[in-house]
Motif scaffolding. Structure first.
Motif, PDB file in Angstrom:
ATOM      1  N   GLN A 187       0.880  -1.230  -0.101  1.00  0.00           N
ATOM      2  CA  GLN A 187       0.062  -0.112   0.106  1.00  0.00           C
ATOM      3  C   GLN A 187       1.075   1.308   0.117  1.00  0.00           C
ATOM      4  OE1 GLN A 187      -3.343   0.786   0.316  1.00  0.00           O
ATOM      5  NE2 GLN A 187      -4.118  -1.349   0.016  1.00  0.00           N
ATOM      6  N   PHE A 233       2.820   5.616   7.057  1.00  0.00           N
ATOM      7  CA  PHE A 233       2.529   4.936   8.483  1.00  0.00           C
ATOM      8  C   PHE A 233       3.822   4.608   9.265  1.00  0.00           C
ATOM      9  CE2 PHE A 233      -2.273   3.535   7.539  1.00  0.00           C
ATOM     10  CZ  PHE A 233      -2.422   4.714   7.145  1.00  0.00           C
ATOM     11  N   HIS A 256       2.781   5.803  12.849  1.00  0.00           N
ATOM     12  CA  HIS A 256       2.455   4.987  13.762  1.00  0.00           C
ATOM     13  C   HIS A 256       3.428   4.030  14.109  1.00  0.00           C
ATOM     14  CE1 HIS A 256      -1.729   5.903  12.963  1.00  0.00           C
ATOM     15  NE2 HIS A 256      -1.623   5.707  11.754  1.00  0.00           N
ATOM     16  N   ASN A 271       6.236   1.740  15.334  1.00  0.00           N
ATOM     17  CA  ASN A 271       6.454   0.778  16.691  1.00  0.00           C
ATOM     18  C   ASN A 271       8.062   0.898  16.867  1.00  0.00           C
ATOM     19  OD1 ASN A 271       6.978  -1.345  18.114  1.00  0.00           O
ATOM     20  ND2 ASN A 271       6.222  -2.948  16.591  1.00  0.00           N
ATOM     21  N   SER A 331      10.510  -2.086  16.386  1.00  0.00           N
ATOM     22  CA  SER A 331      10.727  -2.796  15.230  1.00  0.00           C
ATOM     23  C   SER A 331      12.262  -2.458  14.534  1.00  0.00           C
ATOM     24  CB  SER A 331       9.591  -2.671  14.221  1.00  0.00           C
ATOM     25  OG  SER A 331      10.090  -3.378  12.909  1.00  0.00           O
ATOM     26  N   THR A 364      11.459  -0.139  11.439  1.00  0.00           N
ATOM     27  CA  THR A 364      11.267   1.385  11.860  1.00  0.00           C
ATOM     28  C   THR A 364      12.464   1.996  11.911  1.00  0.00           C
ATOM     29  OG1 THR A 364       9.153   0.330  13.427  1.00  0.00           O
ATOM     30  CG2 THR A 364       9.740   2.690  13.621  1.00  0.00           C
ATOM     31  N   VAL A 420       4.201  -9.678  15.783  1.00  0.00           N
ATOM     32  CA  VAL A 420       3.894  -8.342  16.412  1.00  0.00           C
ATOM     33  C   VAL A 420       5.092  -7.533  16.716  1.00  0.00           C
ATOM     34  CG1 VAL A 420       2.992  -7.188  18.604  1.00  0.00           C
ATOM     35  CG2 VAL A 420       1.708  -9.413  17.273  1.00  0.00           C
ATOM     36  N   SER A 421       6.256  -8.155  17.269  1.00  0.00           N
ATOM     37  CA  SER A 421       7.326  -7.569  17.571  1.00  0.00           C
ATOM     38  C   SER A 421       7.939  -6.880  16.464  1.00  0.00           C
ATOM     39  CB  SER A 421       8.562  -8.484  18.305  1.00  0.00           C
ATOM     40  OG  SER A 421       8.629  -9.510  17.488  1.00  0.00           O
ATOM     41  N   VAL A 422       7.766  -7.247  15.186  1.00  0.00           N
ATOM     42  CA  VAL A 422       8.613  -6.902  14.155  1.00  0.00           C
ATOM     43  C   VAL A 422       7.794  -5.543  13.230  1.00  0.00           C
ATOM     44  CG1 VAL A 422      10.064  -8.804  13.743  1.00  0.00           C
ATOM     45  CG2 VAL A 422       7.830  -8.515  12.481  1.00  0.00           C
ATOM     46  N   CYS A 423       6.513  -5.821  13.120  1.00  0.00           N
ATOM     47  CA  CYS A 423       5.559  -4.892  12.425  1.00  0.00           C
ATOM     48  C   CYS A 423       5.916  -3.489  12.873  1.00  0.00           C
ATOM     49  CB  CYS A 423       4.131  -4.777  12.743  1.00  0.00           C
ATOM     50  SG  CYS A 423       3.061  -3.732  11.913  1.00  0.00           S
ATOM     51  N   PRO A 424       6.318  -2.707  11.783  1.00  0.00           N
ATOM     52  CA  PRO A 424       6.871  -1.324  11.882  1.00  0.00           C
ATOM     53  C   PRO A 424       5.957  -0.159  12.127  1.00  0.00           C
ATOM     54  CG  PRO A 424       7.047  -1.921   9.761  1.00  0.00           C
ATOM     55  CD  PRO A 424       6.584  -3.118  10.308  1.00  0.00           C
ATOM     56  N   ALA A 425       4.704  -0.705  11.904  1.00  0.00           N
ATOM     57  CA  ALA A 425       3.673   0.383  11.994  1.00  0.00           C
ATOM     58  C   ALA A 425       2.406   0.221  12.910  1.00  0.00           C
ATOM     59  CB  ALA A 425       2.884   0.383  10.633  1.00  0.00           C
ATOM     60  N   THR A 426       2.730  -0.948  13.816  1.00  0.00           N
ATOM     61  CA  THR A 426       2.133  -1.296  15.016  1.00  0.00           C
ATOM     62  C   THR A 426       0.553  -1.680  14.031  1.00  0.00           C
ATOM     63  OG1 THR A 426       2.620   0.763  15.878  1.00  0.00           O
ATOM     64  CG2 THR A 426       1.552  -0.596  17.455  1.00  0.00           C
ATOM     65  N   TYR A 451      -6.454  -3.988   9.449  1.00  0.00           N
ATOM     66  CA  TYR A 451      -5.877  -4.028   7.903  1.00  0.00           C
ATOM     67  C   TYR A 451      -5.845  -2.604   7.420  1.00  0.00           C
ATOM     68  CZ  TYR A 451      -8.511  -8.314   8.788  1.00  0.00           C
ATOM     69  OH  TYR A 451      -8.657  -9.725   9.554  1.00  0.00           O
ATOM     70  N   ARG A 460      -4.101  -0.277   8.790  1.00  0.00           N
ATOM     71  CA  ARG A 460      -3.008   0.107   9.349  1.00  0.00           C
ATOM     72  C   ARG A 460      -1.908  -0.462   8.547  1.00  0.00           C
ATOM     73  NH1 ARG A 460      -1.075   1.492  14.452  1.00  0.00           N
ATOM     74  NH2 ARG A 460      -2.994   2.414  14.943  1.00  0.00           N
ATOM     75  N   CYS A 461      -2.036  -1.675   8.308  1.00  0.00           N
ATOM     76  CA  CYS A 461      -1.229  -2.347   7.644  1.00  0.00           C
ATOM     77  C   CYS A 461      -0.625  -1.671   6.241  1.00  0.00           C
ATOM     78  CB  CYS A 461      -1.526  -3.788   7.253  1.00  0.00           C
ATOM     79  SG  CYS A 461      -0.371  -4.735   6.170  1.00  0.00           S
ATOM     80  N   PHE A 462       0.692  -1.389   5.938  1.00  0.00           N
ATOM     81  CA  PHE A 462       0.701  -0.981   4.623  1.00  0.00           C
ATOM     82  C   PHE A 462       1.654  -1.947   3.879  1.00  0.00           C
ATOM     83  CE2 PHE A 462       4.521   0.071   7.319  1.00  0.00           C
ATOM     84  CZ  PHE A 462       5.738  -0.189   6.530  1.00  0.00           C
TER      85      PHE A 462
END
Ligand code: SF4
Ligand code: SF4
Lengths: 54, 418, 286
Positions: free
Chosen positions: B115, B121, B125, B127, B130, B133, C90-96, C111, C113-115
């Motif tokens: 996307q 994001f 947003h 995290n 990560s 990030t 969960v620990s790796v997702c950069p965008a929470t 969904y 929020r996921c890019f």
């Protein structure tokens, strides 16, 4: 990214990570601003090997 | 026809010849841009990635260009912080190469995400736990640093420099360049490392996972170190190619020798650390998870021990040794061989840390997954290379990139001594 | 919320592999329950979406000793190392965009929020995560059967099993409406659990000793003494988890009386299995 983003928490991880980030951004911003302002000042003062002044 | 733009006292080929070259490479760029458009318009189904291969060719290309682009931050660090003054003769070019590498990396990321319009994001947003990030933040910031480092060189173009403001700006930016270079080194340390961390923290993947220091797996340090070690090899390689294409000597031998020597010691120390890491991983980490190292190198059509041997011995130990020994380092052919092997080695390492990880089965009833990229993936991966060639050609033609060029090519053109 | 909180749950599942016939009802019910889209051409399974996927395993022996087992694999809702909620994904997702519910133990996927960076897919060793390579499509008329409780996904994002979270929400709403503090075991069951004709899937709260899943699994609340990242190991010798030694701490358990099936759940060095199999279920290894 900002404290008003809802996933923001005031914990060590955020403080360190964004502390580092905003610190780096500030240095870059301040450095650039200094260069631009000084260049503007130098230009009007007419120093250097400018071609428009004698 | 463009002689007013060409640096004073520099010889450049005739404009039509230049334009023709640009047009040929430009066609490749267009091909890549077309593929990129397809991917943005139709989605990632244009690739051959699949649910086994969520990370594939692009992420490898991304990691590889960032690794070889590490020459910029490391040369900058040496020049501005450690005051290795000779490097001023190659720093401009190192910065340009870095700029190309990092802009390519950002472009690849923009194509790679499902996307693209939500790319922000990752910042908004974020995290902070990560590794990706950290990569995104430091990568973007460092790209800003590279742009800042590149600007003064652009402003030194003969016409631009006539504008007093630009002239002063370039001058002032040179004055505080150490501050920018230090920030760049700081940012590079983290994003190069985090790219290694990306793999090292995947504790669901025994091939990738590493123990480490605090939150940083060993791959974090290995990646930073290898980028600093092999990045200069790439700078030297591109310099060599540029000299061959232009038929001119552009950087003095003592500068090349110095950078090659530093790179050689970095490679050698890196490869020792890498060997220790590999042995520890193979004898402690992996058996603790119930796996034998054979698991990662057998039962499939492609990945065998050869890849480990090539990466570590042929493209690690050998270039390291060739570059630390004076006799081989100062031998043009052997030096060229060493820097080519080095560049291959670091790219191979990044390949292993992306594609091999994805290929290896983890569940006992899972199978190896091999993957062949689609033409759209290949075209978008070639795109940065073509773009890089054009940018180097343009900057070489119009900017005073190599401070020693005039001296080395004065009066009678110096015959190629290399 | 921590687990001492009266309302905290740890939803989990145990699948009896000796009962599973491999009929695939769980896969079908999951797809229709959760609005999982189709592709025009479903022949390439590597880029189509099956939140619940049934694997076929064999003992590798030739006739007449050949045995086969079917292993349904939803998202394992990993608690991560030490069960602290840092699941591999969960620990790796950069965008929470994927989050751990400390009150349920469920790993969510956001969904919108996921890019689509797909890092989570790389981190998951169970292939439980699926990317929307294509635009979601349903055959003409079938959109009318879509569930209004589950948002369909757009191209370019990752999706996975949610333990039918919307059913949990509905059950909670009902309990609230009835003035009850908490929900009953049978009020929240996943679609696959209810659809399995063999009754092979049992779902419930691993914190609640009265729930069947707890009775079967008998999870050990303490970290395994040998590998402290492993928590919640089953004290039932026939129960195992997939890739338990990695420390992912799945909440999906499997049950089988057959030794080779239990062995297939994880990786073991040559000879290692014989040494540990007797304390399997009571002690961790590695
Ligand atoms: S099974 Fe995979 S997707 Fe599910 S929680 Fe574990 S790592 Fe995440
Ligand atoms: S694909 Fe989506 S959920 Fe997965 S890591 Fe990336 S942003 Fe997070």
């Amino acid at each position: 990214m900002f404290p008003f983003n809802f996933e923001w928490v005031w914990d060590m991880a955020h403080v360190i990570f964004f502390g580092g980030f905003w610190y780096a951004i500030s240095i870059l911003g301040a450095g650039l601003t200094y260069c631009i302002l000084k260049a503007a000042y130098d230009t009007f003062k007419g120093g250097g090997e400018s071609h428009h002044h004698h | 026809m463009d002689s007013a733009l060409i640096p004073e006292g520099a010889k450049r080929c005739a404009f039509p010849k230049f334009a023709l070259g640009i047009a040929i490479v430009g066609a490749v760029v267009l091909w890549g841009v077309y593929a990129m458009g397809l991917i943005w318009w139709k989605g990632l189904n244009q690739t051959n990635m699949n649910d086994n291969y969520g990370f594939a060719l692009w992420i490898w290309a991304d990691l590889a260009v960032i690794a070889v682009g590490g020459g910029a931050f490391f040369t900058g660090l040496l020049k501005y912080i450690f005051k290795v003054d000779e490097l001023k003769n190659i720093i401009n070019f190192a910065v340009i190469i870095g700029f190309i590498c990092y802009s390519s990396a950002l472009l690849i990321l923009a194509i790679d995400i499902g996307q693209p319009l939500r790319g922000w994001f990752i910042f908004w947003h974020a995290n902070v736990h990560s590794m990706l990030t950290e990569v995104a933040f430091c990568l973007s910031c460092y790209f800003a640093v590279l742009t800042i480092e590149f600007i003064p060189n652009i402003l030194e173009n003969r016409q631009a420099n006539k504008v007093p403001f630009f002239h002063h700006l370039a001058h002032n930016m040179h004055g505080v360049m150490a501050v920018f270079a230090a920030t760049g080194a700081f940012l590079s340390f983290f994003h190069q490392g985090s790219l290694g961390g990306v793999a090292g923290v995947m504790y669901g993947r025994p091939f990738a996972v590493r123990e480490g220091l605090l939150i940083w797996p060993w791959t974090f340090f290995l990646f930073t170190w290898s980028a600093a070690a092999f990045g200069p090899c790439f700078t030297l390689l591109v310099t060599k190619i540029t000299e061959a294409v232009t038929g001119k000597k552009l950087v003095k031998d003592n500068v090349v020798h110095l950078l090659a020597k530093i790179s050689g010691w970095m490679i050698t120390t890196y490869i020792i650390a890498k060997i220790i890491d590999t042995i520890y991983w193979a004898t402690v980490t992996v058996p603790g998870l119930g796996l034998d190292i054979d698991h990662f190198y057998s039962n499939n059509a492609f990945y065998g021990y050869w890849i480990l041997f090539t990466e570590i011995i042929i493209c690690g130990v050998i270039p390291g040794l060739l570059l630390i020994m004076k006799s081989t380092r100062e031998n043009p052919t052997l030096r060229l061989l060493a820097i080519i092997l080095g560049v291959i080695g670091v790219c191979l390492n990044r390949w292993v840390m992306v594609l091999q990880i994805m290929a290896i089965p983890v569940m006992s009833f899972d199978t190896w997954a091999l993957y062949i990229p689609s033409w759209q993936e290949v075209a978008t991966t070639v795109l940065p290379v073509a773009y890089g060639i054009i940018l180097i050609a343009v900057t070489y033609r119009y900017l005073p990139v190599f401070p020693q060029e005039k001296e080395l090519n004065a009066v009678q053109p110096v015959t190629e001594t290399e | 919320m921590n687990k001492n909180d009266k309302k905290a749950h740890k939803f989990g599942m145990v699948i009896d592999l000796d009962k599973c016939t491999g009929c695939g009802s769980c896969m079908v019910s999951c797809m229709s329950e959760n609005n999982v889209p189709f592709k025009e051409d479903e022949s390439n399974k590597k880029d189509s979406i099956t939140w619940m996927r049934v694997y076929k395993l064999t003992n590798g022996k030739s006739f007449p000793e050949t045995e086969i087992v079917y292993l349904p694999r939803p998202c394992q809702h990993c608690g991560g190392k030490g069960d602290h909620g840092h699941s591999p994904c969960v620990s790796v997702c950069p965008a929470t965009a994927t989050d751990y519910g400390y009150d349920t133990g469920i790993v969510s996927q956001i969904y919108t929020r996921c890019f689509g960076c797909r890092y989570c897919m790389g981190a998951c060793p169970y292939h439980a995560r699926y990317f929307n390579w294509w635009d979601p499509k349903w055959p003409e008329g079938m959109e009318k059967y879509l569930s209004p409780d589950v948002s369909p996904r757009m191209r370019g994002v990752v999706e996975k099993c949610s333990f039918c979270y919307h059913r949990y929400q509905a059950a909670k709403d009902k309990a609230y409406y009835d003035g009850r503090e908490d929900i009953e075991e049978n009020e929240y069951q996943t679609a696959c659990t209810t659809a399995c004709p063999a009754g092979a899937i049992v779902f419930g709260d691993l914190y609640n000793p009265a729930h069947r899943v707890h009775e079967i699994v008998k999870p050990d609340p303490h970290p395994a003494s040998i590998n402290s990242t492993v928590v919640g190991k089953s004290r039932n010798p026939n129960v195992f988890r997939l890739l338990e030694r990695l420390g992912t701490n799945p909440k999906v358990y499997y049950l089988s009386e057959r030794e080779w099936v239990r062995k297939a759940g994880d990786n073991y060095l040559a000879g290692e299995w014989d040494k540990i199999k007797n304390h399997h279920g009571s002690e961790s290894h590695g």
